[in-house]
Design a protein around this motif. Structure first.
Motif, PDB file in Angstrom:
ATOM      1  N   GLY A 357      36.758  34.701  43.571  1.00 35.26           N
ATOM      2  CA  GLY A 357      35.659  35.634  43.791  1.00 35.26           C
ATOM      3  C   GLY A 357      36.163  36.935  44.372  1.00 35.26           C
ATOM      4  O   GLY A 357      37.355  37.097  44.605  1.00 35.26           O
ATOM      5  N   GLY A 358      35.262  37.846  44.607  1.00 37.94           N
ATOM      6  CA  GLY A 358      35.609  39.135  45.177  1.00 37.94           C
ATOM      7  C   GLY A 358      36.110  40.088  44.112  1.00 37.94           C
ATOM      8  O   GLY A 358      35.589  40.126  42.999  1.00 37.94           O
ATOM      9  N   LYS A 359      37.193  40.837  44.424  1.00 38.07           N
ATOM     10  CA  LYS A 359      37.645  41.900  43.538  1.00 38.07           C
ATOM     11  C   LYS A 359      38.616  41.346  42.497  1.00 38.07           C
ATOM     12  O   LYS A 359      39.817  41.574  42.550  1.00 38.07           O
ATOM     13  CB  LYS A 359      38.317  43.000  44.370  1.00 38.07           C
ATOM     14  CG  LYS A 359      37.457  43.552  45.493  1.00 38.07           C
ATOM     15  CD  LYS A 359      36.336  44.444  44.949  1.00 38.07           C
ATOM     16  CE  LYS A 359      35.525  45.091  46.070  1.00 38.07           C
ATOM     17  NZ  LYS A 359      36.269  45.973  46.937  1.00 38.07           N
ATOM     18  N   ILE A 360      38.068  40.608  41.566  1.00 38.05           N
ATOM     19  CA  ILE A 360      38.910  40.005  40.539  1.00 38.05           C
ATOM     20  C   ILE A 360      38.116  39.988  39.236  1.00 38.05           C
ATOM     21  O   ILE A 360      36.894  39.841  39.261  1.00 38.05           O
ATOM     22  CB  ILE A 360      39.372  38.597  40.970  1.00 38.05           C
ATOM     23  CG1 ILE A 360      40.373  38.004  39.987  1.00 38.05           C
ATOM     24  CG2 ILE A 360      38.199  37.648  41.145  1.00 38.05           C
ATOM     25  CD1 ILE A 360      41.220  36.926  40.602  1.00 38.05           C
ATOM     26  N   ILE A 431      39.041  34.499  47.811  1.00 39.72           N
ATOM     27  CA  ILE A 431      38.410  35.804  47.670  1.00 39.72           C
ATOM     28  C   ILE A 431      39.495  36.871  47.634  1.00 39.72           C
ATOM     29  O   ILE A 431      40.320  36.956  48.542  1.00 39.72           O
ATOM     30  CB  ILE A 431      37.470  36.102  48.858  1.00 39.72           C
ATOM     31  CG1 ILE A 431      36.547  34.922  49.135  1.00 39.72           C
ATOM     32  CG2 ILE A 431      36.702  37.381  48.629  1.00 39.72           C
ATOM     33  CD1 ILE A 431      35.409  34.770  48.205  1.00 39.72           C
ATOM     34  N   VAL A 432      39.484  37.639  46.549  1.00 43.50           N
ATOM     35  CA  VAL A 432      40.501  38.663  46.395  1.00 43.50           C
ATOM     36  C   VAL A 432      39.983  39.983  46.964  1.00 43.50           C
ATOM     37  O   VAL A 432      38.834  40.357  46.744  1.00 43.50           O
ATOM     38  CB  VAL A 432      40.874  38.825  44.913  1.00 43.50           C
ATOM     39  CG1 VAL A 432      41.890  39.929  44.735  1.00 43.50           C
ATOM     40  CG2 VAL A 432      41.407  37.515  44.368  1.00 43.50           C
ATOM     41  N   MET A 433      40.847  40.665  47.713  1.00 44.57           N
ATOM     42  CA  MET A 433      40.465  41.947  48.289  1.00 44.57           C
ATOM     43  C   MET A 433      41.382  43.033  47.780  1.00 44.57           C
ATOM     44  O   MET A 433      42.577  42.804  47.588  1.00 44.57           O
ATOM     45  CB  MET A 433      40.534  41.860  49.801  1.00 44.57           C
ATOM     46  CG  MET A 433      39.540  40.834  50.300  1.00 44.57           C
ATOM     47  SD  MET A 433      39.738  40.466  51.990  1.00 44.57           S
ATOM     48  CE  MET A 433      38.724  39.002  52.077  1.00 44.57           C
TER      49      MET A 433
ATOM     50  N   THR B  86      31.177  35.561  51.560  1.00 48.54           N
ATOM     51  CA  THR B  86      32.322  36.475  51.497  1.00 48.54           C
ATOM     52  C   THR B  86      32.401  37.242  50.184  1.00 48.54           C
ATOM     53  O   THR B  86      32.596  38.451  50.168  1.00 48.54           O
ATOM     54  CB  THR B  86      33.633  35.693  51.692  1.00 48.54           C
ATOM     55  OG1 THR B  86      33.406  34.690  52.662  1.00 48.54           O
ATOM     56  CG2 THR B  86      34.738  36.598  52.125  1.00 48.54           C
ATOM     57  N   ALA B  87      32.234  36.506  49.076  1.00 49.30           N
ATOM     58  CA  ALA B  87      32.384  37.160  47.776  1.00 49.30           C
ATOM     59  C   ALA B  87      31.339  38.259  47.612  1.00 49.30           C
ATOM     60  O   ALA B  87      31.627  39.332  47.084  1.00 49.30           O
ATOM     61  CB  ALA B  87      32.257  36.136  46.654  1.00 49.30           C
ATOM     62  N   CYS B  88      30.119  37.998  48.054  1.00 51.10           N
ATOM     63  CA  CYS B  88      29.075  39.014  47.970  1.00 51.10           C
ATOM     64  C   CYS B  88      29.341  40.149  48.943  1.00 51.10           C
ATOM     65  O   CYS B  88      29.118  41.315  48.645  1.00 51.10           O
ATOM     66  CB  CYS B  88      27.701  38.396  48.242  1.00 51.10           C
ATOM     67  SG  CYS B  88      27.141  37.342  46.886  1.00 51.10           S
ATOM     68  N   VAL B  90      32.199  41.328  50.084  1.00 45.67           N
ATOM     69  CA  VAL B  90      33.206  42.290  49.638  1.00 45.67           C
ATOM     70  C   VAL B  90      32.731  43.066  48.399  1.00 45.67           C
ATOM     71  O   VAL B  90      33.321  44.056  48.030  1.00 45.67           O
ATOM     72  CB  VAL B  90      34.600  41.660  49.361  1.00 45.67           C
ATOM     73  CG1 VAL B  90      35.131  40.949  50.579  1.00 45.67           C
ATOM     74  CG2 VAL B  90      34.574  40.728  48.181  1.00 45.67           C
ATOM     75  N   ARG B  91      31.647  42.615  47.796  1.00 45.19           N
ATOM     76  CA  ARG B  91      31.080  43.383  46.680  1.00 45.19           C
ATOM     77  C   ARG B  91      29.807  44.105  47.116  1.00 45.19           C
ATOM     78  O   ARG B  91      28.868  44.297  46.328  1.00 45.19           O
ATOM     79  CB  ARG B  91      30.811  42.473  45.492  1.00 45.19           C
ATOM     80  CG  ARG B  91      32.092  42.000  44.824  1.00 45.19           C
ATOM     81  CD  ARG B  91      31.862  41.852  43.347  1.00 45.19           C
ATOM     82  NE  ARG B  91      33.077  41.433  42.679  1.00 45.19           N
ATOM     83  CZ  ARG B  91      33.176  41.366  41.363  1.00 45.19           C
ATOM     84  NH1 ARG B  91      32.161  41.668  40.599  1.00 45.19           N
ATOM     85  NH2 ARG B  91      34.302  40.993  40.813  1.00 45.19           N
ATOM     86  N   CYS B 128      29.170  32.895  43.283  1.00 44.14           N
ATOM     87  CA  CYS B 128      30.110  33.964  43.603  1.00 44.14           C
ATOM     88  C   CYS B 128      30.535  34.751  42.366  1.00 44.14           C
ATOM     89  O   CYS B 128      30.934  35.890  42.462  1.00 44.14           O
ATOM     90  CB  CYS B 128      31.317  33.391  44.295  1.00 44.14           C
ATOM     91  SG  CYS B 128      30.865  32.287  45.636  1.00 44.14           S
ATOM     92  N   GLY B 129      30.447  34.110  41.198  1.00 47.25           N
ATOM     93  CA  GLY B 129      30.803  34.814  39.971  1.00 47.25           C
ATOM     94  C   GLY B 129      29.850  35.950  39.661  1.00 47.25           C
ATOM     95  O   GLY B 129      30.133  36.812  38.849  1.00 47.25           O
ATOM     96  N   ALA B 131      28.346  37.903  42.118  1.00 50.26           N
ATOM     97  CA  ALA B 131      28.143  38.680  43.342  1.00 50.26           C
ATOM     98  C   ALA B 131      27.883  40.161  43.060  1.00 50.26           C
ATOM     99  O   ALA B 131      28.467  40.696  42.124  1.00 50.26           O
ATOM    100  CB  ALA B 131      29.379  38.549  44.223  1.00 50.26           C
TER     101      ALA B 131
END
Lengths: 597, 158
Positions: A357-360, A431-433, B86-88, B90-91, B128-129, B131
């Motif tokens: 998740g995150g920036k990926i 979670i990728v940052m 977390t995933a949301c 950071v987005r 999370c996919g 987000a």
């Protein structure tokens, strides 16, 4: 069983369902009927395929054509071209599966190529609401094998030899846990499944429950046989309505088939299951807190020992494993301990599911053999960082874990290597940052989480996390002092050493690991009063770029506090004293002449 | 809720208690069903549960206030849960919750004046996919940008 020439598999996991996949199912059924081929083609609602970012996903077998981002209006064309005329609709395929004239099957695209599915074996392959499909894929064969040809000790021994470790976070040997519970004295014992997936950013347990609920039921029945229990509980988050529904259906079907209840498969073995719902408390993922919650108390951890294997639910010996751990059991029984132990690294066997998740680019679920490197996960399977941004860190283990910076991307991932890097496996959230994420802010985010979720029973966690959060907030506001870093480290050490349960003992990890790898960012906040990533609002200034400003005055009109002044012909000016940093000017400037930094 | 409706619900509560009374650890399932029935856990219901399950009121209050899904005050017709996992995060989920706050004029945890919406910051919803994500009832909204917010509110308000 009916035979069909084509199978249309449509994902009905939470992700794709929210992108309207139920409408797609209906359209398929209608269109297929319209062409009169309903006896040749079957439409199945399945669990998660993993690549959630590209949902809704439709896979058509036997070709294994991988359609992504499908819209309800696309269905007509897919049915007419693909199912009637046998011509794959290239335009709608997942872009990476089209290579000039050749079309790759789902198994050959980069996202799936490096994966090896054990826990997710049936997810996206069978209809989770139909027990017959599970049985057709070797379902309940492991239970049969265990009940008819193995002694309980042999089952425990097989799990021990497989090297399977708990997938919920702790990484304790599953076989040892089974062994302790089996050997504990007691007439009544319980088998629990921890489906209180609390780690923000992890959703593999939800996907297993939604996509393959019988694999968990079967594994729990096997566990019951191995440790001598005839009652199990699944403790599931109430936030997962689809998972709860599918699990309920699966339990009913298993009972109807005589696979749960009295005299299972005619062997005299009795085992039944009940679902209990969580109620939104993260700490209930901790085993003793989970037990307290099922008993009807506040979900507060209890001191260990006694461990649940000796004195657990209702004071009886209790075995507790997480969903993903159970999802591996049947495959180990069927294929043997040696098969499982042949995968992975020396001390971490088998595979692990990660939630990217995150920036990926490819957000979703992946299952990879232990020992795969972070680089392979992020850049090959995950497709790298969107918009060509720079990778900064990968966060694993959620609020209990830490960040792994770019210099450690090539470390093979297993339980022990992650701990050595100051993080942990946790339940598998990854979670990728990128360069736009501020590490001080991330540490603050996690401490805010643990502070909020701390149950309040022990002082180190209740008070300690609050003090750490206050210091982080102070730093993020630009009021930090260099001595604060020492204070943070000192507090962290004490909380880790003295908190009652896993939540408190690991709560300082996000701070320690960001301090270890990104100390310069803390120093920038404290000494230079700057947030290098441009996240911490208090340290940002909005500035007009003189060369780009056309003096149109739109920004001044937008500003709610009249902090922008100027006149025709000269660039406008933002008064940083007055500015409340709302960002209205930046978003409205037609010439992109304002930046924050 | 009128007095009559309340009375009817209290009668239903009797059945809930009867269904679970003989189960091991009945309190959590009973509280879940009470929350669903009334939309919150009224004091009268707590008293009734205390008698029916033979659990002290103080303990019921303790449990009901420990878990975030149980509320002692009535909720809005719809609960809007904004994921701050977390995933949301950071987005940029923060921008989404702020937009909902602006539009509904409520703080997280509170209910709008017209009683239709309760706004809530929630932990990971497991999508999370998609987000950043929000959930209203059982509907999930993914890949949100602040501009989507007014339209979503309108859908439920009408």
């Amino acid at each position: 069983m009916e035979m069909y020439r084509s199978h249309v598999m449509i994902c009905r996991g939470t992700g794709c369902t929210s992108s309207n996949s139920e409408q797609i199912v209906k359209n398929f059924e209608e269109e297929i009927k319209k062409h009169g081929i309903e006896n040749e083609i079957t439409v199945e609602r399945t669990g998660c395929f993993g690549l959630c970012a590209l949902g809704p996903i439709v896979i058509i077998y036997p070709e294994a054509s991988f359609y992504s981002l499908v819209k309800p209006e696309d269905v007509e064309e897919i049915v007419k071209e693909h199912l009637v005329k046998g011509r794959v609709v290239k335009r709608l395929l997942y872009a990476e599966s089209v290579d000039g004239d050749t079309i790759k099957s789902i198994n050959d695209v980069e996202f799936y190529k490096k994966q090896y599915r054990i826990a997710l074996k049936n997810c996206g392959v069978i209809n989770p609401e139909d027990i017959d499909e599970y049985i057709a894929f070797d379902g309940y064969k492991a239970l049969e094998k265990v009940l008819t040809s193995m002694k309980p000790e042999e089952v425990v021994d097989t799990i021990k030899r497989s090297g399977l470790r708990g997938r919920g976070g702790g990484g304790f040997s599953t076989g040892m846990k089974w062994d302790f519970t089996a050997k504990a004295a007691g007439d009544k014992k319980y088998v629990l499944c921890n489906a209180d997936e609390g780690d923000p950013g992890a959703f593999m347990d939800r996907s297993v429950l939604e996509g393959d609920p019988h694999s968990v039921i079967e594994a729990m029945a096997i566990a019951g046989y191995a440790v001598g229990s005839n009652q199990g509980y699944i403790y599931c988050r109430a936030e997962y309505p689809i998972a709860v529904k599918r699990m309920t259906i699966a339990i009913m079907q298993a009972r109807e088939y005589g696979l749960l209840g009295k005299n299972i498969l005619g062997t005299g073995y009795e085992f039944d299951l009940e679902i209990r719902l969580g109620a939104g408390a993260f700490v209930c993922g901790e085993e003793t807190a989970l037990i307290a919650s099922i008993e009807g108390e506040r979900g507060m951890p209890r001191p260990r020992p006694p461990f649940p294997a000796i004195k657990g639910l209702f004071g009886k010996p209790t075995l507790l494993n997480n969903v993903e751990t159970y999802a591996n059991i049947c495959q180990i029984i069927l294929n043997g301990a040696e098969w499982f132990a042949s995968m992975g690294t020396e001390k971490s066997k088998g595979t692990k599911v990660f939630a990217l998740g995150g920036k990926i680019n490819n957000t979703g679920l992946v299952e990879i053999p232990m020992g795969t490197t972070m680089r392979e996960i992020v850049f090959e399977i995950g497709g790298g960082i969107p918009e060509g941004k720079k990778f900064k860190a990968a966060q694993t283990g959620g609020p209990s874990g830490g960040c792994i910076p770019a210099e450690h991307l090539d470390v093979p991932i297993d339980y022990d290597n992650l701990i050595a890097l100051g993080s942990m496996m946790g339940s598998g959230g990854l979670i990728v940052m990128d360069e736009d994420n501020c590490m001080v802010d991330i540490a603050r985010f996690f401490l805010d989480f643990t502070d909020d979720e701390s149950c309040g029973k022990c002082t180190p966690c209740r008070e300690g996390t609050k003090r750490m959060l206050e210091i982080l907030e102070k730093i993020a506001e630009g009021k930090g002092e260099m001595s604060d870093i020492d204070k943070l480290e000192n507090l962290a050490k004490n909380i880790k050493a003295s908190a009652l349960c896993g939540l408190g003992q690991t709560a300082p990890n996000p701070v320690l690991s960001t301090l270890k790898y990104f100390k310069d960012e803390y120093v920038a906040h404290i000494k230079d009063k700057k947030c290098p990533a441009g996240v911490c609002t208090a340290l940002l200034n909005y500035i007009v770029i003189d060369e780009k400003c056309k003096s149109c005055g739109i920004c001044a009109k937008q500003c709610p506090v009249n902090a922008i002044s100027g006149q025709k012909g000269v660039p406008y000016l933002i008064d940083t004293e007055k500015c409340i940093k709302c960002g209205a000017c930046l978003s409205k400037c037609p010439f992109k002449a304002i930046y924050k930094g | 809720m009128t007095e009559l409706e309340f009375k009817e619900k209290m009668e239903k509560l009797e059945e809930i208690i009867k269904d679970h009374r003989h189960q091991d650890g009945p309190l959590m399932p009973v509280l879940h069903e009470t929350q669903e029935l009334f939309g919150y856990i009224p004091e009268d219901a707590q008293k009734r549960i205390a008698l029916g399950l033979n659990v002290p009121m103080a303990e019921i209050y303790g449990v009901a206030t420990f878990y975030s899904r149980f509320t002692l005050k009535p909720r809005g017709k719809y609960t809007i849960s904004i994921c701050l996992g977390t995933a949301c995060y950071v987005r940029n989920a923060q921008a989404i919750i702020e937009k909902f706050q602006d539009e509904l004029k409520v703080e997280p945890g509170a209910t709008s004046e017209d009683g239709i919406f309760t706004l809530e910051a929630t932990r990971c919803l497991g999508c999370c996919g998609l987000a950043p994500v929000a959930m209203i009832g059982e509907d999930v909204y993914g890949k949100l940008v602040p501009e989507d917010v007014p339209g979503i509110i309108k859908k439920y308000r009408d």
